[in-house]
Design an enzyme around this catalytic site. Sequence first.
Site: not given
Ligand code: X6L
Ligand code: MG
Ligand code: MG
Length: 184
Positions: A93, A102, A105
């Site tokens: 990572r 990534r 995670d």
């Molecule tokens: C508005 C602003 C709405 C931010 C949502 C949601 C930001 C989740 C970061 C958000 C917001 C995250 C994964 C991902 C990420 C994962 C899927 C996060 C961190 N990690 N999408 N996006 N799976 N499907 O593991 O969780 S980045």
């Molecule tokens: Mg995460």
């Molecule tokens: Mg994390």
Amino acid sequence: MDEQFPPDGAWTEAYIALGSNIGDREQLLREAILLIDQHSAIEVSRASGIYETDPVGYTDQPAFLNMALAVRTMLPPVELLRRLLAFEQQLGRVRHIRWGPRTIDLDLLLYHNVRMDQEELTLPHPRMMERSFVLVPLHDVLEPGHPLQEQVKAASEAALRDGKEGITLWKTINWRSASEPFGN
Ligand code: X6L
Ligand code: MG
Ligand code: MG
């Protein structure tokens, strides 16, 4: 609470969320499970299905594979978190864009009934209840009768039913079969 918990030699249940969207995503999930289970103070109890999920937060990136593990551990919460971050490094990572792609995670979601809010670690994971890609796999492995079971079940069933969050069961794996051909 964290540094004196659990008592010496006692095992505590914890839940970990896994995600990957670069490289051989399934292989990376499998390698992460093996690293976790091979640690002398962590044991994998149950693995969820593997779900393919639309990216959330930063959406211009490949689809994720997400899953969850129930584990038992003798490590206190912050030490468990540090081990997980070390495993992420071991699996290549590199942190570029916030919320970006990534190889792996590993997020600590729940550690027994511990509630804490420190700079390094907040438990339960502060945003887990809003993330279907966490709740759907977590529902597969959550201990029956867990205090969050009904909430996680309702959120998970809703997400799978309306399908608008792009979460589909991608594969079910027998994670032990790679390392222990005669186990189950
Ligand atoms: C508005 C602003 C709405 C931010 C949502 C949601 C930001 C989740 C970061 C958000 C917001 C995250 C994964 C991902 C990420 C994962 C899927 C996060 C961190 N990690 N999408 N996006 N799976 N499907 O593991 O969780 S980045
Ligand atoms: Mg995460
Ligand atoms: Mg994390």
